[in-house]
Motif scaffolding. Structure first.
Motif, short mmCIF file in Angstrom:
data_model
loop_
_atom_site.label_atom_id
_atom_site.label_comp_id
_atom_site.label_asym_id
_atom_site.label_seq_id
_atom_site.Cartn_x
_atom_site.Cartn_y
_atom_site.Cartn_z
N ARG A 270 0.81 -1.23 0.00
CA ARG A 270 0.00 0.00 0.00
C ARG A 270 0.83 1.27 0.00
O ARG A 270 0.43 2.29 -0.55
CB ARG A 270 -0.96 0.01 1.18
CG ARG A 270 -0.28 0.00 2.54
CD ARG A 270 -1.28 0.19 3.68
NE ARG A 270 -0.60 0.09 4.96
CZ ARG A 270 -0.55 -1.01 5.70
NH1 ARG A 270 -1.17 -2.09 5.28
NH2 ARG A 270 0.11 -1.04 6.84
N TYR A 293 -4.86 -3.12 2.27
CA TYR A 293 -4.71 -1.86 1.54
C TYR A 293 -5.14 -0.66 2.38
O TYR A 293 -4.90 0.48 2.00
CB TYR A 293 -5.51 -1.90 0.24
CG TYR A 293 -4.87 -2.72 -0.84
CD1 TYR A 293 -3.61 -2.42 -1.32
CD2 TYR A 293 -5.53 -3.82 -1.39
CE1 TYR A 293 -3.01 -3.18 -2.32
CE2 TYR A 293 -4.93 -4.59 -2.38
CZ TYR A 293 -3.67 -4.26 -2.84
OH TYR A 293 -3.08 -5.01 -3.82
N LYS A 294 -5.79 -0.91 3.50
CA LYS A 294 -6.21 0.17 4.39
C LYS A 294 -5.20 0.32 5.51
O LYS A 294 -4.98 -0.60 6.29
CB LYS A 294 -7.59 -0.14 4.96
CG LYS A 294 -8.10 0.82 6.01
CD LYS A 294 -8.57 2.13 5.44
CE LYS A 294 -9.30 2.93 6.51
NZ LYS A 294 -9.73 4.25 6.06
N SER A 302 -6.77 4.50 2.32
CA SER A 302 -6.98 3.28 1.55
C SER A 302 -6.20 3.41 0.25
O SER A 302 -6.51 4.26 -0.59
CB SER A 302 -8.47 3.07 1.24
OG SER A 302 -8.64 2.08 0.25
N ASP A 305 -8.44 2.94 -2.88
CA ASP A 305 -9.26 4.10 -3.24
C ASP A 305 -8.40 5.24 -3.79
O ASP A 305 -8.81 5.96 -4.71
CB ASP A 305 -10.06 4.57 -2.03
CG ASP A 305 -11.07 3.53 -1.57
OD1 ASP A 305 -11.31 2.56 -2.32
OD2 ASP A 305 -11.60 3.66 -0.46
#
Length: 725
Positions: A270, A293-294, A302, A305
């Motif tokens: 990420r 991913y967060k 995120s 996003d």
């Protein structure tokens, strides 16, 4: 002539210092320039954020401090990169300086211009010891100077695409996206990523590609595929990795290669979403549903996003790929919603890209009909034994490491609670320790109950360590085809602490040296185990009774991803005369999660879950944020949150009437490392209204924290779009 420049600097958390700090510079500096600036008694790395201005208009008596140094060797960070950082800071309620500086390599943050110049200086050629040695060196120099066209000749032959892959690739070529690539496990999504990357790199000699994976342990496997495909064509330096498992010098080297345009492909977790890629043309987010991913510390962004936002801002194509997409992405790809273009690859392909591999048959074992206290049901053990005797491999999944979640005394009900957290210490039998998986506190297992002295303290529950021990006992008389005894191995966070240990253990599995692999979710996704034909989930039911409304989604994704490890090599399965299977031991075989799983029917599961979300007004049909407070007492934490609610009402903050604020409550694990934690949920039907409310609320939260009655507060934070409540 002096100039005023605004610099993004990482200021202390909750300091309420402005977004940007102003400094004096003797020269006009381009936005994006890296500088070193004084802050208090320290000197920090900062990023010049906008065009310099004249010193006119400063209040009388205000004297700005001067920029200490300029890192001229590094080209300024692009406007697109600064826009990404600015958006992330605004959306996730953090400062621009925090996002900008933490996105840069750790080693770079502490470097002076002199240190950086030495780091970037080309290495001096070694002096040959003799003329003969010099002659030997010449061919290597000539070889290194070969043009890219000669390297292209060594490009490996491409794997033939299946009909489904070809159709998906054509759609990616012909449309702008974003794309949701919904492909079953083993359908060949990685080959589509490779083809898409090759298409943009061939079309533009400066184009760059970002490929993200959720876990560090998946990066080397993907890196091998990309290096094998692109290094012969573009050079071995064209593919770099970015993840927290790398050393600081390695991370700096990869970041510089991407920023300078030398790296054509960046693979990472990420954190790589903030990589400086001036010519970014394609973003791939593999296993886009994954919660990794967060970010769960600091700025709770995120990466998935942000990938969508970055793609739209720069014009880069974005591919989200998963066999079990997040419900948010699935909803966005609904033709009636139309935010993403959904691409389907429902069929599995064989090991060589030809032929079709079947999805594993899902078998449910009703544990209410099995012997009490049985860790493994007799039918499952028969199936595992059969696989071992045929030379096949099995994977046993339990998402809980250690030997047992808790030690227990039946005489006085003592439990191995952590003295610093409202959680149990987990029993690890291998080194006879009790460990808290929240704060890390570790102590030796007591010889008797600390409360009543009873020597018979017992483990409660199961962990991967206990499963491995039980399997070794049950398989002690089972032989492999070569006559050797069955071999059981375990891969989890405890067995992979040492550097390189994960790669070594995975290599043993791939080589066939392991018959039964016990592991947590870290081995249930992404790995391409060619000899595994059976996967078993031993105790998955606990997730069904969670208070978190996302728990069924997470469980379904985990089990379907785990099932995808079985039978990936069609030729191997056929040669063995075998059939892939997924076994699930459950006390609730009629649950809707298992019903959909038996049919490998993610769309049906998604429809059912989305209807429940719609009826309850949950995401993706509503938008949420959590405000959390950590304090020395639970009362102080909740008092701060209650005061924050009241001040919002007293100030009549904008969009207050569109935001519902729930009362503060303790978190599920309310005390960690002697700090009490409370949280408060906010919901709104409109994303913009929620964000505007939060932005207006920030100054009041800073003000509240400074009041004497809230001094016991340790910290507060805002989590936008939380993944767990």
């Amino acid at each position: 002539m002096s100039h005023i420049v605004n610099v993004a600097v990482q200021t202390p958390a909750h300091s309420a210092v402005g977004e940007l700090l102003s400094y004096r510079s003797d020269e006009p500096l381009l936005p994006g320039t890296l500088v070193r600036v004084p802050l208090g008694k320290r000197e920090l790395l900062g990023v010049v954020w906008d065009a310099p201005s004249a010193p006119d208009g400063l209040p009388e008596g205000v004297e700005l401090r001067s920029i200490a140094a300029v890192l001229r060797e590094i080209p300024p960070l692009s406007r697109n990169w600064r826009r990404l950082v600015g958006f992330a800071a605004h959306y996730y309620q953090r400062s621009v300086g925090e996002i900008a500086v933490t996105a840069l390599p750790p080693q770079l943050r502490d470097m002076t211009p002199e240190q950086l110049a030495r780091r970037l200086a080309p290495p001096k050629p070694a002096k040959p010891k003799s003329k003969k040695a010099a002659l030997k060196q010449e061919p290597a120099i000539a070889e290194a100077a070969e043009p890219a066209k000669a390297q292209a000749a060594a490009t490996p032959d491409l794997v033939a695409l299946s009909a489904e892959q070809s159709l998906v690739f054509e759609q990616i070529e012909q449309n702008s996206g974003p794309f949701l690539l919904y492909g079953s496990t083993g359908s060949g999504k990685t080959e589509v990523y490779l083809r898409a990357a090759q298409a943009v790199l061939d079309a533009n000699p400066e184009a760059q590609v970002l490929v993200m994976v959720p876990e560090i342990n998946l990066t080397p496997q993907l890196e091998e595929r990309f290096v094998g495909r692109f290094a012969p064509r573009y050079g071995k330096e064209s593919v770099v990795s970015m993840h927290s498992g790398m050393t600081n010098p390695q991370r700096l080297k990869s970041w510089l290669a991407a920023h300078m345009g030398q790296a054509r492909i960046v693979l990472g977790t990420r954190m790589a979403i903030f990589a400086s890629l001036p010519q970014l043309t394609l973003i791939v987010v593999d296993e886009e549903h994954d919660a990794s991913y967060k970010q769960q510390e600091g700025a709770r962004y995120s990466a998935r996003d942000l990938a969508i936002w970055r793609g739209r801002d720069t014009g880069a194509k974005v591919i989200l790929g998963s066999a079990t997409p997040s419900l948010e992405s699935w909803h966005a790809s609904d033709p009636e919603v139309g935010r993403y273009l959904r691409l389907n690859m429902p069929s599995r392909i064989g090991a060589t890209g030809s032929g079709t591999a079947s999805l594993p048959k899902v078998r449910l074992v009703d544990m209410t009909q099995q012997p009490k206290r049985a860790v493994f049901s007799p039918p499952l053990m028969d199936a595992i034994t059969e696989r071992v005797q045929r030379g096949e491999q099995s994977l046993v999944l339990l998402n809980r490491r250690g030997f047992a979640p808790v030690l227990f005394c039946a005489d006085c009900n003592w439990k191995s609670d952590c003295p610093h957290c409202s959680a149990h210490q987990v029993f690890h039998k291998g080194d006879r320790t009790l460990r808290c998986h929240h704060c890390g506190f570790t102590q030796r297992v007591p010889f008797a109950c600390p409360s009543c002295g009873n020597p018979d303290i017992l483990p409660l529950g199961k962990g991967t360590e206990q499963l491995q021990e039980e399997l070794e006992r049950l398989l002690r008389n089972v032989q492999r085809p070569d006559g050797d005894p069955a071999r059981v191995a375990r891969i989890d966070a405890d067995t992979t602490k040492a550097k390189g240990s994960l790669e070594e253990q995975l290599a043993q599995v791939h080589a066939g040296d392991v018959d039964v692999l016990v592991g947590t979710q870290m081995v249930a996704k992404g790995h391409d185990f060619r000899r595994i034909t059976l996967v078993a989930a031993v105790q998955p039911d606990s997730a069904l009774y969670s208070s978190d409304y996302r728990a069924p989604e997470r469980l379904f994704c985990l089990l379907m991803q785990a099932a995808g490890r079985a039978g990936r090599d069609a030729q191997y399965v056929k040669a063995q005369g075998s059939h892939p299977e997924m076994w699930i031991q459950t006390h609730d075989p009629q649950n809707a999660v298992y019903t959909a799983l038996r049919k490998h029917d993610y769309p049906a599961f998604a429809r059912q879950q989305l209807q429940e979300r719609l009826d309850a007004g949950m995401p993706p049909y509503a938008f949420q944020a959590i405000v959390r407070a950590d304090a020395r007492s639970q009362e102080a934490a909740q008092a701060f949150l209650s005061a924050a609610t009241q001040v919002a009402r007293d100030a009549a903050l904008p969009h207050l009437d569109e935001v519902f604020i729930y009362p503060p409550i303790p978190m599920a694990v309310q005390r960690v490392a002697n700090v009490e934690r409370a949280q408060m949920l906010l919901e709104a039907g409109n994303r913009s209204a929620l964000l505007r409310f939060l932005n207006a609320w920030q100054q009041y939260l800073h003000w509240l924290r400074g009041l004497p009655e809230h001094r016991p507060l340790v910290r507060w934070l805002v989590d936008v779009d939380p993944l767990s409540i």
